[in-house]
Design an enzyme around this catalytic site. Structure first.
Site, PDB file in Angstrom:
ATOM      1  N   LYS A   1       1.078  -1.206   0.239  1.00  0.00           N
ATOM      2  CA  LYS A   1      -0.141   0.056   0.058  1.00  0.00           C
ATOM      3  C   LYS A   1       0.863   1.335   0.048  1.00  0.00           C
ATOM      4  CE  LYS A   1      -4.079  -2.191   2.125  1.00  0.00           C
ATOM      5  NZ  LYS A   1      -4.884  -2.095   3.255  1.00  0.00           N
TER       6      LYS A   1
ATOM      7  N   TYR B   1     -12.355  -2.243  -3.789  1.00  0.00           N
ATOM      8  CA  TYR B   1     -12.947  -2.412  -2.530  1.00  0.00           C
ATOM      9  C   TYR B   1     -14.544  -2.272  -2.748  1.00  0.00           C
ATOM     10  CZ  TYR B   1      -8.610  -2.053   0.061  1.00  0.00           C
ATOM     11  OH  TYR B   1      -7.214  -2.411   0.559  1.00  0.00           O
TER      12      TYR B   1
ATOM     13  N   PHE C   1     -17.430   3.053  -0.145  1.00  0.00           N
ATOM     14  CA  PHE C   1     -18.206   4.413   0.233  1.00  0.00           C
ATOM     15  C   PHE C   1     -17.460   4.760   1.660  1.00  0.00           C
ATOM     16  CE2 PHE C   1     -20.306   0.360   1.889  1.00  0.00           C
ATOM     17  CZ  PHE C   1     -20.016   0.416   3.482  1.00  0.00           C
TER      18      PHE C   1
ATOM     19  N   ARG D   1      -1.667 -14.446   3.795  1.00  0.00           N
ATOM     20  CA  ARG D   1      -2.539 -13.828   4.874  1.00  0.00           C
ATOM     21  C   ARG D   1      -1.960 -14.124   6.297  1.00  0.00           C
ATOM     22  NH1 ARG D   1      -6.701 -10.538   3.403  1.00  0.00           N
ATOM     23  NH2 ARG D   1      -7.650 -11.134   5.490  1.00  0.00           N
TER      24      ARG D   1
ATOM     25  N   THR E   1      -5.910  -7.835  10.341  1.00  0.00           N
ATOM     26  CA  THR E   1      -6.171  -6.588   9.542  1.00  0.00           C
ATOM     27  C   THR E   1      -6.124  -5.447  10.622  1.00  0.00           C
ATOM     28  OG1 THR E   1      -8.047  -7.513   8.357  1.00  0.00           O
ATOM     29  CG2 THR E   1      -7.941  -5.129   8.828  1.00  0.00           C
TER      30      THR E   1
ATOM     31  N   ARG F   1       2.268  -6.793   9.190  1.00  0.00           N
ATOM     32  CA  ARG F   1       1.603  -5.758   9.879  1.00  0.00           C
ATOM     33  C   ARG F   1       1.949  -5.790  11.298  1.00  0.00           C
ATOM     34  NH1 ARG F   1      -4.022  -7.489   7.289  1.00  0.00           N
ATOM     35  NH2 ARG F   1      -4.225  -5.930   5.219  1.00  0.00           N
TER      36      ARG F   1
ATOM     37  N   ASN G   1      -2.482   0.134   7.264  1.00  0.00           N
ATOM     38  CA  ASN G   1      -1.771  -1.231   7.734  1.00  0.00           C
ATOM     39  C   ASN G   1      -0.967  -1.733   6.429  1.00  0.00           C
ATOM     40  OD1 ASN G   1      -4.257  -1.929   6.015  1.00  0.00           O
ATOM     41  ND2 ASN G   1      -5.262  -3.227   7.052  1.00  0.00           N
TER      42      ASN G   1
ATOM     43  N   HIS H   1      -2.004  -5.218   1.417  1.00  0.00           N
ATOM     44  CA  HIS H   1      -3.145  -6.005   1.068  1.00  0.00           C
ATOM     45  C   HIS H   1      -2.832  -7.382   0.493  1.00  0.00           C
ATOM     46  CE1 HIS H   1      -7.132  -7.180  -1.058  1.00  0.00           C
ATOM     47  NE2 HIS H   1      -6.201  -7.587  -1.882  1.00  0.00           N
TER      48      HIS H   1
ATOM     49  N   GLU I   1      -9.062 -10.242  -8.384  1.00  0.00           N
ATOM     50  CA  GLU I   1      -8.230  -9.101  -8.174  1.00  0.00           C
ATOM     51  C   GLU I   1      -7.171  -9.255  -9.338  1.00  0.00           C
ATOM     52  OE1 GLU I   1      -9.319  -8.641  -3.577  1.00  0.00           O
ATOM     53  OE2 GLU I   1      -7.331  -9.295  -3.687  1.00  0.00           O
TER      54      GLU I   1
HETATM   55  P1  IDP Z   1      -7.894  -7.024   5.023  1.00  0.00           P
HETATM   56  O1  IDP Z   1      -7.060  -5.870   4.408  1.00  0.00           O
HETATM   57  O2  IDP Z   1      -7.119  -7.595   6.087  1.00  0.00           O
HETATM   58  O3  IDP Z   1      -8.438  -8.329   4.180  1.00  0.00           O
HETATM   59  P2  IDP Z   1     -10.879  -6.067   5.017  1.00  0.00           P
HETATM   60  O4  IDP Z   1     -11.501  -6.308   6.189  1.00  0.00           O
HETATM   61  O5  IDP Z   1     -10.756  -6.686   3.557  1.00  0.00           O
HETATM   62  O6  IDP Z   1      -9.301  -6.348   5.892  1.00  0.00           O
HETATM   63  O7  IDP Z   1     -10.395  -4.535   4.804  1.00  0.00           O
HETATM   64  C1  IDP Z   1     -10.051  -4.123   3.766  1.00  0.00           C
HETATM   65  C2  IDP Z   1      -9.174  -2.743   4.235  1.00  0.00           C
HETATM   66  O8  IDP Z   1     -10.157  -1.752   4.562  1.00  0.00           O
HETATM   67  C3  IDP Z   1      -8.145  -2.850   5.416  1.00  0.00           C
HETATM   68  O9  IDP Z   1      -6.972  -3.564   5.127  1.00  0.00           O
HETATM   69  C4  IDP Z   1      -8.099  -1.505   5.577  1.00  0.00           C
HETATM   70  O10 IDP Z   1      -7.041  -0.743   5.085  1.00  0.00           O
HETATM   71  C5  IDP Z   1      -9.505  -0.740   5.377  1.00  0.00           C
HETATM   72  N1  IDP Z   1     -10.334  -1.004   6.808  1.00  0.00           N
HETATM   73  C6  IDP Z   1     -10.903  -1.916   7.188  1.00  0.00           C
HETATM   74  N2  IDP Z   1     -11.528  -1.766   8.329  1.00  0.00           N
HETATM   75  C7  IDP Z   1     -11.154  -0.382   8.655  1.00  0.00           C
HETATM   76  C8  IDP Z   1     -11.294   0.466   9.970  1.00  0.00           C
HETATM   77  O11 IDP Z   1     -12.215   0.155  10.786  1.00  0.00           O
HETATM   78  N3  IDP Z   1     -10.764   1.715   9.962  1.00  0.00           N
HETATM   79  C9  IDP Z   1     -10.041   2.180   8.904  1.00  0.00           C
HETATM   80  N4  IDP Z   1      -9.456   1.321   7.655  1.00  0.00           N
HETATM   81  C10 IDP Z   1     -10.311   0.013   7.657  1.00  0.00           C
HETATM   82 MG    MG Z   2      -9.836  -8.090   2.533  1.00  0.00          MG
END
Ligand code: IDP
Ligand code: MG
Length: 125
Positions: free
Chosen positions: A3, A43, A48, A76, A82, A93, A103, A106, A117
């Site tokens: 990222k 996403y 949104f 993963r 996350t 992370r 974080n 991805h 993807e």
């Molecule tokens: P992942 O990246 O571990 O698969 P997902 O739940 O798919 O996690 O969420 C996608 C991305 O959206 C996260 O990596 C993070 O960058 C962002 N994200 C998810 N939840 C939050 C939050 O509560 N606050 C800020 N960013 C979030």
């Molecule tokens: Mg995800």
């Protein structure tokens, strides 16, 4: 995908190195700043959240395709949770980030998602 925050912080080499040292094979890589349109497709259900779209479009990313046995599951695990506060030390992370909104990496969450993807991020233009 590395990222924008990780690119800016100079963590590209460190992240790629971890996957290489584990034994996975890098088969495609792209370095570019994603458009908002691409990020909205990626996403879809989260697009949104303006802060997420702004973060992911804030600079170039490194999108990659890695190949190897159980790459999705292992990848993963190597990334960690996350929310970096829950990511164990030793994970990407866990070692290099603090908060969910920054974080640094991805990774696809299933083979089916990975296929979608890859088609999206490596589409012929
Ligand atoms: P992942 O990246 O571990 O698969 P997902 O739940 O798919 O996690 O969420 C996608 C991305 O959206 C996260 O990596 C993070 O960058 C962002 N994200 C998810 N939840 C939050 C939050 O509560 N606050 C800020 N960013 C979030
Ligand atoms: Mg995800």
């Amino acid at each position: 995908m590395i990222k924008p925050d990780a690119v800016q912080r100079g963590l590209v080499g460190e992240i790629i190195k971890r996957f290489e040292m584990k034994g996975f094979k890098l088969i495609a890589m792209k370095f570019f700043r994603p458009t908002q349109e691409l990020l909205q497709q990626h996403y879809a259900e989260r697009s949104f959240f303006p802060a997420l779209m702004e973060y992911m479009g804030s600079g170039p990313v490194v999108s990659m395709v890695w190949e190897g046995l159980n790459i999705v599951r292992s990848g993963r695990q190597m990334m960690g949770a996350t929310n970096p506060a829950n990511a164990l030390p030793g994970t990407i992370r866990g070692d290099f980030s603090i908060q969910t909104g920054r974080n640094i990496i991805h990774g696809s969450d299933a083979v089916e998602t990975a296929n979608k993807e890859i088609a999206l991020w490596f589409a012929e233009t």
